[in-house]
Design a protein around this motif. Structure first.
Motif, short mmCIF file in Angstrom:
data_model
loop_
_atom_site.label_atom_id
_atom_site.label_comp_id
_atom_site.label_asym_id
_atom_site.label_seq_id
_atom_site.Cartn_x
_atom_site.Cartn_y
_atom_site.Cartn_z
N LYS A 416 26.27 18.35 31.21
CA LYS A 416 24.96 18.60 30.59
C LYS A 416 25.07 19.52 29.39
CE LYS A 416 22.31 18.02 34.87
NZ LYS A 416 21.46 18.71 35.87
N GLY A 417 26.07 20.38 29.40
CA GLY A 417 26.34 21.20 28.22
C GLY A 417 25.41 22.36 28.00
N ARG A 497 38.69 17.46 26.43
CA ARG A 497 37.27 17.19 26.69
C ARG A 497 36.68 18.26 27.60
NH1 ARG A 497 34.94 14.25 30.97
NH2 ARG A 497 32.78 13.59 30.55
N TYR A 498 37.40 18.58 28.69
CA TYR A 498 36.91 19.63 29.59
C TYR A 498 36.79 20.97 28.87
CZ TYR A 498 37.65 16.53 33.59
OH TYR A 498 37.59 15.49 34.49
N LYS A 503 33.63 25.38 26.61
CA LYS A 503 33.31 26.26 25.48
C LYS A 503 31.80 26.33 25.26
CE LYS A 503 35.93 25.54 21.79
NZ LYS A 503 36.80 24.79 20.86
N LEU A 504 31.10 25.22 25.54
CA LEU A 504 29.65 25.25 25.43
C LEU A 504 29.04 26.20 26.47
CD1 LEU A 504 28.89 21.45 24.93
CD2 LEU A 504 28.83 23.25 23.20
N ARG A 505 29.70 26.31 27.59
CA ARG A 505 29.20 27.16 28.67
C ARG A 505 29.58 28.63 28.49
NH1 ARG A 505 25.58 25.71 32.85
NH2 ARG A 505 25.50 23.46 32.82
N PHE A 506 30.86 28.87 28.19
CA PHE A 506 31.38 30.23 28.22
C PHE A 506 31.60 30.84 26.84
CE2 PHE A 506 32.63 28.24 32.21
CZ PHE A 506 32.27 29.20 33.14
N LEU A 511 37.64 31.25 25.53
CA LEU A 511 38.60 30.18 25.82
C LEU A 511 39.63 30.00 24.70
CD1 LEU A 511 35.90 27.83 27.26
CD2 LEU A 511 37.86 28.65 28.56
N HIS A 512 39.81 31.03 23.88
CA HIS A 512 40.77 30.93 22.78
C HIS A 512 42.19 30.72 23.30
CE1 HIS A 512 42.85 31.60 19.05
NE2 HIS A 512 43.48 32.65 19.55
#
Length: 773
Positions: A416-417, A497-498, A503-506, A511-512
């Motif tokens: 859902k992003g 993809r995951y 990255k949209l969530r956290f 997540l670098h």
């Protein structure tokens, strides 16, 4: 005065039905006029009501209750039923007869002059306008001032039989198929050839009419009818709804109550009579609807755990229960029952973490549908959150579900992003639509922001179990590394993809490191291709092809350490690869993790050739048997520089494949020919699925050892420090970067271990370095 006395005697004699009253109305009117002129009408009425009470108490009540002393307790069920109902019918006939005896007197009293002041009469005291109403009140108060067990039994059986017959007659066509093999009528319980359903119905209406005419119908029937209907509602709800969650039943239950139950009640209390009418029925309807909602809610609450597990298929049951909660006071009971059910069924060591998480996710979704405000979810699931926080593998299970293939709730939520909800920075007054605003329920925690409670999605709630998204990001980083190094696959489109979804969530900054890890994989693929291409151009042919996963050490989690010395041929291949890499990268070189990775080998035996993909350590073990066919654990451990304990576990794999046999204790022989595997030792799953990454415990120990240097420096300069001061100084100077933080309890455990090892001294609540001699 004699005239007044004569008028009084005549009037009282006329108004005494039990004294063979005459019908000399002319004389009665004259007597009433005389008494009226002397202001004695109210006194005459009061005398009449006292005489009625005396007659009811001394004559009527004993005879009435005597009918029920003949209630039968012997014989068949049908015989006892008929005998008891007969007792009630006789008692009802008797009351009706007494009421008829009173009618001439009542009519005479009703004809008294209306202009006479009755403000202080019995009518005014009872709050009624007619003498007949006062007599009805006296019937209820005097005759029914008690109720024997036999009376309640007879009344209950009378109305139970009538309800059963009514229900049967209204469903006769539907029940014909069920009755084909039965000779008994389901309504009256008599033989079909002698069915009395119609007679029972007529008798039922006639008896109710008599009781209503006397004014005691509600007094006689209310308790039994209410108990009967409550029992019928409970049975109907249980039989209709229990165990089926995929259908909404509330509308059909209300329709059943309206047409079947209230339809029968109208026959009891309305019929063709006017004494009890629509007001009574409406009052019954409201109470029975409330009881129906409570009963249905109780049934669904009792199986709410199953409803939650079956969600979303059970959504109709959830929506029905939501409607019931809005109309009844059942929230506290639901919260208490469901909390107990969750603790009993989930929160114990016998349930694995993945199953607890699955149930918790279902509870989030189901309870959100039940209570959009999120209050029930917050109250019920608090013990679940605390228990999940205490399990070491909770974070790994959550992250695994987020990134595993297949259909699951967490992956759907991730796709859902939505950004992760930051409750600490959330303003409860932002974007409020005041036209649709609803206050929180009274059981809501005022310390929790209303909008955050309503808006939190499943992933946000799982992250908030720990209150730190960094913990989840670090766990994903470890899981990603393990997946890459275990599968040793350069195809990372799915992982990319995951990562983009995460990255949209956290956020990207969190997540670098994971981005760098995936870039390392892509770079490794390119470097391997280039080295292979160069080898082909130069005509170099290697009997073994080497493909390396080249990692940037500072961006990857800690690896599992394991000592091993590879066979010389394998070591030369790695050195050759390093030279080719240095040729391409100039001032960069490789530091090999020889125990990690995969080796694809063909094992050629006398009677067969087998192919395996194993770890370098497993490959090194079997390759040693090229040199000689028999090895002891001690010699093999010395050759490979692997501890004997770890070596035995690795050898067990080749035993399970039938290639090695333990000839005698700690001596293994290569099996060249296949002669059956009856003595094979099967390998455990843990050995096959061994992680490439260091365990959380090992990483924590390593971090604490790094902090030890700082602690020694502190105590050297400041001599002694309490635990809290050491912890605060470590947080200020040492707990920066990627190592994360340690809690004060972990620090205390570490320092106490150092005290036990005599590396520290502890006294007076402070730690200090031991004095050297």
């Amino acid at each position: 005065m004699d005239v007044v006395n004569d008028a009084w005697d005549f009037a009282t004699k006329f108004l005494s039905p039990w004294e063979n009253a005459t019908s000399q109305t002319t004389g009665f009117d004259s007597a009433v006029n005389i008494l009226g002129h002397n202001g004695l009408i109210n006194l005459l009425e009061d005398w009449f009501f006292e005489e009625v009470q005396r007659d009811l108490r001394q004559r009527v009540a004993p005879v009435f209750w005597n009918f029920f002393e003949n209630a039968s307790e012997d014989g068949t069920e049908n015989e006892k039923l008929e005998q008891n109902i007969a007792c009630l019918l006789q008692a009802a006939d008797y009351l009706h007869k007494i009421s008829q005896e009173y009618q001439p007197c009542l009519q005479a009293l009703e004809s008294l002059p209306r202009e006479i002041n009755r403000n202080y009469s019995m009518l005014a005291f009872c709050g009624v306008a007619k003498v007949t109403d006062v007599v009805r009140i006296l019937f209820k108060a005097v005759v029914f001032n008690r109720a024997s067990r036999e009376f309640r039994q007879c009344v209950g059986q009378f109305y139970s039989q009538a309800f059963r017959v009514f229900h049967y007659l209204n469903h006769e066509l539907e029940q014909e198929e069920d009755e084909e093999e039965s000779t008994e009528c389901l309504g009256c319980k008599h033989e079909k050839d002698s069915c009395e359903c119609q007679q029972i119905t007529l008798r039922f209406h006639a008896t109710n009419a008599k009781l209503d005419e006397v004014g005691v119908l509600e007094q006689v029937s209310a308790t039994s009818v209410t108990a009967l209907i409550h029992e019928q509602i409970q049975q109907h709800v249980e039989n209709t709804c229990k165990g089926n969650f995929e259908t909404a039943y509330l509308d059909s239950l209300e329709n059943w109550l309206e047409h079947k139950v209230l339809g029968w009640l109208k026959l009891v209390y309305a019929g063709n009579r006017t004494n009890i009418g629509s007001d009574c029925i409406e009052g019954f309807k409201g109470r029975l609807l409330h009881f129906l909602w409570e009963t249905y809610a109780n049934v669904q609450i009792g199986q709410l755990f199953k409803i939650i597990i079956d969600f979303p298929e059970s959504e109709p049951a959830i929506l029905d229960l939501k409607t019931c909660l809005e109309k009844t006071d059942m929230r506290a009971h639901l919260v208490s029952t469901l909390k107990t059910s969750l603790e009993t069924r989930l929160l114990h060591p016998g349930v694995n973490t993945a199953d607890i998480l699955t149930a918790y996710i279902s509870a989030i979704r189901a309870l959100r549908a039940l209570d959009p405000a999120g209050v029930i979810l917050e109250l019920v699931c608090d013990p679940v959150r605390k228990y999940l926080r205490s399990r070491e593998d909770t974070v790994r299970c959550i992250v695994s579900n987020l990134t595993d293939d297949g259909s699951n709730e967490l992956l759907e939520e991730l796709v859902k992003g939505q950004p992760l909800l930051d409750e600490s920075a959330h303003n409860d007054e932002e974007d409020v639509d005041w036209e649709k605003w609803m206050p929180d329920p009274v059981d809501a925690d005022p310390a929790t922001a209303s909008k955050s409670r309503r808006a939190s999605d499943i992933i946000s709630m799982l992250v908030n179990i720990y209150g730190s998204k960094e913990l989840f990001v670090n766990e994903y980083r470890t899981l990603l590394a393990d997946r890459i190094l275990t599968n040793f696959n350069y195809e990372i489109e799915k992982e990319i993809r995951y990562l983009e979804l995460l990255k949209l969530r956290f956020g990207e900054s969190q997540l670098h490191f994971c981005e760098v890890m995936l870039k390392d994989v892509a770079d490794s693929k390119r470097i391997n291709s280039r080295i292979t291409e160069e080898r082909k151009q130069k005509g170099e042919i290697e009997d073994v092809e080497v493909n390396a996963m080249i990692l940037s050490a500072q961006f990857w989690p800690a690896f599992r350490e394991e000592k091993v010395t590879l066979p010389e041929h394998m070591q030369k291949l790695l050195e050759e690869y390093t030279r080719k890499f240095e040729t391409q990268k100039g001032n960069r070189t490789l530091n090999w993790k020889s125990h990690l990775g995969l080796v694809n080998i063909d094992v050629e035996l006398k009677d067969r050739t087998l192919n395996f993909s194993v770890s370098p350590v497993h490959a090194a073990i079997i390759m040693q048997f090229q040199e000689q066919e028999r090895w002891t654990v001690e010699d093999l451990s010395s050759a490979l520089q692997v501890p004997a304990t770890a070596l035995r576990r690795k050898i067990a794999y080749w035993q399970s494949q039938g290639l090695l046999k333990e000839e005698q204790t700690d001596t293994f022989l290569l099996v060249e020919e296949h002669k059956g595997r009856s003595h094979d030792i099967m390998i455990g799953e843990d050995e096959e699925a061994e992680s490439a990454m260091a365990s959380a415990h090992a990483q924590k120990e390593e971090e604490l050892q790094v902090f030890w240097t700082y602690i020694v420096g502190m105590l050297s300069n400041l001599e002694s420090l309490p635990l809290e001061r050491i912890h605060s100084m470590l947080r200020m100077f040492a707990m920066q970067g990627t190592s994360g933080e340690i809690t004060i309890h972990e620090l205390k455990h570490f320092l106490d271990k150092k005290v036990k090892d005599q590396c520290l001294a502890y006294s007076g609540g402070v730690y200090r370095l031991p004095k050297t001699s």
